[in-house]
Design a protein around this motif. Structure first.
Motif, PDB file in Angstrom:
ATOM      1  N   PRO A 179       2.096   9.375  -9.925  1.00 35.50           N
ATOM      2  CA  PRO A 179       1.769   8.815  -8.605  1.00 35.50           C
ATOM      3  C   PRO A 179       0.282   8.512  -8.466  1.00 35.50           C
ATOM      4  N   TRP A 180      -0.013   7.390  -7.838  1.00 33.14           N
ATOM      5  CA  TRP A 180      -1.394   6.959  -7.600  1.00 33.14           C
ATOM      6  C   TRP A 180      -2.107   8.036  -6.796  1.00 33.14           C
ATOM      7  N   SER A 181      -3.368   8.322  -7.128  1.00 32.58           N
ATOM      8  CA  SER A 181      -4.098   9.384  -6.429  1.00 32.58           C
ATOM      9  C   SER A 181      -5.516   8.922  -6.106  1.00 32.58           C
ATOM     10  N   GLU A 182      -6.211   9.739  -5.334  1.00 37.37           N
ATOM     11  CA  GLU A 182      -7.607   9.450  -4.953  1.00 37.37           C
ATOM     12  C   GLU A 182      -8.481   9.147  -6.165  1.00 37.37           C
ATOM     13  N   GLY A 183      -8.229   9.813  -7.271  1.00 41.56           N
ATOM     14  CA  GLY A 183      -9.049   9.648  -8.464  1.00 41.56           C
ATOM     15  C   GLY A 183      -8.835   8.358  -9.227  1.00 41.56           C
ATOM     16  N   ASP A 184      -7.960   7.483  -8.743  1.00 41.82           N
ATOM     17  CA  ASP A 184      -7.634   6.252  -9.470  1.00 41.82           C
ATOM     18  C   ASP A 184      -8.411   5.019  -9.013  1.00 41.82           C
ATOM     19  N   LEU A 185      -9.408   5.208  -8.150  1.00 46.43           N
ATOM     20  CA  LEU A 185     -10.165   4.062  -7.653  1.00 46.43           C
ATOM     21  C   LEU A 185     -10.853   3.301  -8.787  1.00 46.43           C
ATOM     22  N   ASP A 186     -11.451   4.005  -9.737  1.00 45.05           N
ATOM     23  CA  ASP A 186     -12.128   3.325 -10.847  1.00 45.05           C
ATOM     24  C   ASP A 186     -11.143   2.488 -11.663  1.00 45.05           C
ATOM     25  N   LEU A 187      -9.944   2.992 -11.872  1.00 38.26           N
ATOM     26  CA  LEU A 187      -8.911   2.230 -12.580  1.00 38.26           C
ATOM     27  C   LEU A 187      -8.587   0.954 -11.826  1.00 38.26           C
ATOM     28  N   LEU A 188      -8.455   1.033 -10.511  1.00 43.15           N
ATOM     29  CA  LEU A 188      -8.163  -0.151  -9.711  1.00 43.15           C
ATOM     30  C   LEU A 188      -9.307  -1.157  -9.799  1.00 43.15           C
ATOM     31  N   THR A 220     -12.404  -8.642  -3.136  1.00 43.16           N
ATOM     32  CA  THR A 220     -13.716  -8.106  -2.783  1.00 43.16           C
ATOM     33  C   THR A 220     -13.653  -6.574  -2.876  1.00 43.16           C
ATOM     34  N   GLU A 221     -14.819  -5.928  -2.897  1.00 39.99           N
ATOM     35  CA  GLU A 221     -14.854  -4.464  -2.922  1.00 39.99           C
ATOM     36  C   GLU A 221     -14.130  -3.886  -1.706  1.00 39.99           C
ATOM     37  N   GLU A 222     -14.307  -4.500  -0.563  1.00 42.20           N
ATOM     38  CA  GLU A 222     -13.625  -4.046   0.649  1.00 42.20           C
ATOM     39  C   GLU A 222     -12.105  -4.115   0.479  1.00 42.20           C
ATOM     40  N   GLN A 223     -11.609  -5.192  -0.109  1.00 44.62           N
ATOM     41  CA  GLN A 223     -10.174  -5.344  -0.335  1.00 44.62           C
ATOM     42  C   GLN A 223      -9.664  -4.317  -1.353  1.00 44.62           C
ATOM     43  N   VAL A 224     -10.471  -4.054  -2.391  1.00 47.42           N
ATOM     44  CA  VAL A 224     -10.083  -3.058  -3.396  1.00 47.42           C
ATOM     45  C   VAL A 224      -9.982  -1.678  -2.753  1.00 47.42           C
ATOM     46  N   LEU A 225     -10.963  -1.323  -1.925  1.00 49.09           N
ATOM     47  CA  LEU A 225     -10.932  -0.016  -1.243  1.00 49.09           C
ATOM     48  C   LEU A 225      -9.713   0.101  -0.332  1.00 49.09           C
ATOM     49  N   ALA A 226      -9.398  -0.969   0.386  1.00 47.54           N
ATOM     50  CA  ALA A 226      -8.227  -0.957   1.269  1.00 47.54           C
ATOM     51  C   ALA A 226      -6.931  -0.839   0.453  1.00 47.54           C
ATOM     52  N   ARG A 227      -6.862  -1.558  -0.662  1.00 51.80           N
ATOM     53  CA  ARG A 227      -5.676  -1.486  -1.528  1.00 51.80           C
ATOM     54  C   ARG A 227      -5.521  -0.065  -2.073  1.00 51.80           C
ATOM     55  N   HIS A 228      -6.620   0.525  -2.514  1.00 55.43           N
ATOM     56  CA  HIS A 228      -6.586   1.890  -3.044  1.00 55.43           C
ATOM     57  C   HIS A 228      -6.032   2.865  -1.995  1.00 55.43           C
ATOM     58  N   GLU A 229      -6.509   2.754  -0.779  1.00 54.02           N
ATOM     59  CA  GLU A 229      -6.014   3.638   0.290  1.00 54.02           C
ATOM     60  C   GLU A 229      -4.523   3.425   0.544  1.00 54.02           C
ATOM     61  N   ARG A 230      -4.075   2.159   0.505  1.00 50.90           N
ATOM     62  CA  ARG A 230      -2.637   1.882   0.675  1.00 50.90           C
ATOM     63  C   ARG A 230      -1.840   2.535  -0.459  1.00 50.90           C
ATOM     64  N   TYR A 231      -2.330   2.403  -1.681  1.00 49.75           N
ATOM     65  CA  TYR A 231      -1.642   2.981  -2.835  1.00 49.75           C
ATOM     66  C   TYR A 231      -1.553   4.503  -2.718  1.00 49.75           C
ATOM     67  N   VAL A 232      -2.639   5.135  -2.298  1.00 45.51           N
ATOM     68  CA  VAL A 232      -2.656   6.597  -2.169  1.00 45.51           C
ATOM     69  C   VAL A 232      -1.646   7.049  -1.118  1.00 45.51           C
ATOM     70  N   ARG A 233      -1.606   6.362   0.011  1.00 48.36           N
ATOM     71  CA  ARG A 233      -0.714   6.737   1.124  1.00 48.36           C
ATOM     72  C   ARG A 233       0.733   6.298   0.905  1.00 48.36           C
ATOM     73  N   PHE A 234       0.928   5.321   0.081  1.00 47.77           N
ATOM     74  CA  PHE A 234       2.193   4.623  -0.049  1.00 47.77           C
ATOM     75  C   PHE A 234       3.370   5.527  -0.392  1.00 47.77           C
ATOM     76  N   GLY A 235       3.200   6.422  -1.338  1.00 45.71           N
ATOM     77  CA  GLY A 235       4.308   7.247  -1.802  1.00 45.71           C
ATOM     78  C   GLY A 235       4.958   8.073  -0.718  1.00 45.71           C
ATOM     79  N   GLY A 236       4.210   8.476   0.296  1.00 48.16           N
ATOM     80  CA  GLY A 236       4.761   9.297   1.365  1.00 48.16           C
ATOM     81  C   GLY A 236       5.564   8.517   2.385  1.00 48.16           C
ATOM     82  N   GLY A 237       5.532   7.188   2.338  1.00 51.11           N
ATOM     83  CA  GLY A 237       6.202   6.368   3.337  1.00 51.11           C
ATOM     84  C   GLY A 237       7.665   6.098   3.068  1.00 51.11           C
TER      85      GLY A 237
END
Length: 175
Positions: A12-21, A38-55
């Motif tokens: 599962p995608w985790s907080e530590g995977d931002l560099d991979l993204l 953009t960096e802003e879009q990457v950060l938003a995507r990362h947060e979606r990925y981290v939260r996604f599994g619980g939805g």
């Protein structure tokens, strides 16, 4: 560990995977997907990925190459309404240094297994660009059926010519 084979493991995608993204967001990785975000879009995507599994509507995973245990990409599935039916869409990215080794196909098969276990939707689809020969080959090798070409919106606001590949998640045969 969620799933995999002797070639890959998906986790599962985790907080530590931002560099991979960020590494996945390279121009050569995004040429069939509208270009880098953009960096802003990457950060938003990362947060979606981290939260996604619980939805409960899908999950994103990092792909770990075996036996070395090196993170080499991402794979996931999520709900989408397609032709008035809720299906899973599947997508993947494998870093260039690891492409051509069958890792994308192994990762896609692992995520198919993860989606299949949920018993939520009958079909999974993938929509690679008609020009992306490698991703279309992954779909074929993973046992997806080519339904034909379609207009597909990705990223939001941009239509691209894609192939519509479908896999019946209730089928028990596997390539």
């Amino acid at each position: 560990m969620v799933g995999g084979s002797d070639r890959v493991r998906i986790e599962p995608w985790s907080e530590g995977d931002l560099d991979l993204l960020r590494r996945i967001n390279a121009p050569e990785m995004k040429r069939h997907l509208g270009g880098p975000e953009t960096e802003e879009q990457v950060l938003a995507r990362h947060e979606r990925y981290v939260r996604f599994g619980g939805g409960g509507q899908g999950c994103m995973f990092r792909v770990v190459a075996l036996p070395d245990g090196v993170p080499v990409g991402s794979v996931g599935y999520w709900e989408r309404n397609w032709h008035d039916q809720t299906v899973y869409e599947m997508g993947w990215s494998i870093l260039p240094a690891y492409q051509g080794r069958g890792l994308a196909t192994a990762a896609l098969l692992a995520v198919v297994d993860a989606a299949r276990v949920r018993r939520t939707h009958r079909y999974a689809h993938a929509y690679p660009s008609v020009d992306n020969a490698a991703s279309n080959a992954v779909c074929r090798k993973a046992g997806f059926e080519l339904l034909g070409e379609t207009e597909f919106e990705f990223p939001k606001g941009r239509l691209m010519r894609s192939n519509d590949w479908r896999l019946d998640l209730t089928a028990t045969d596997r390539p």
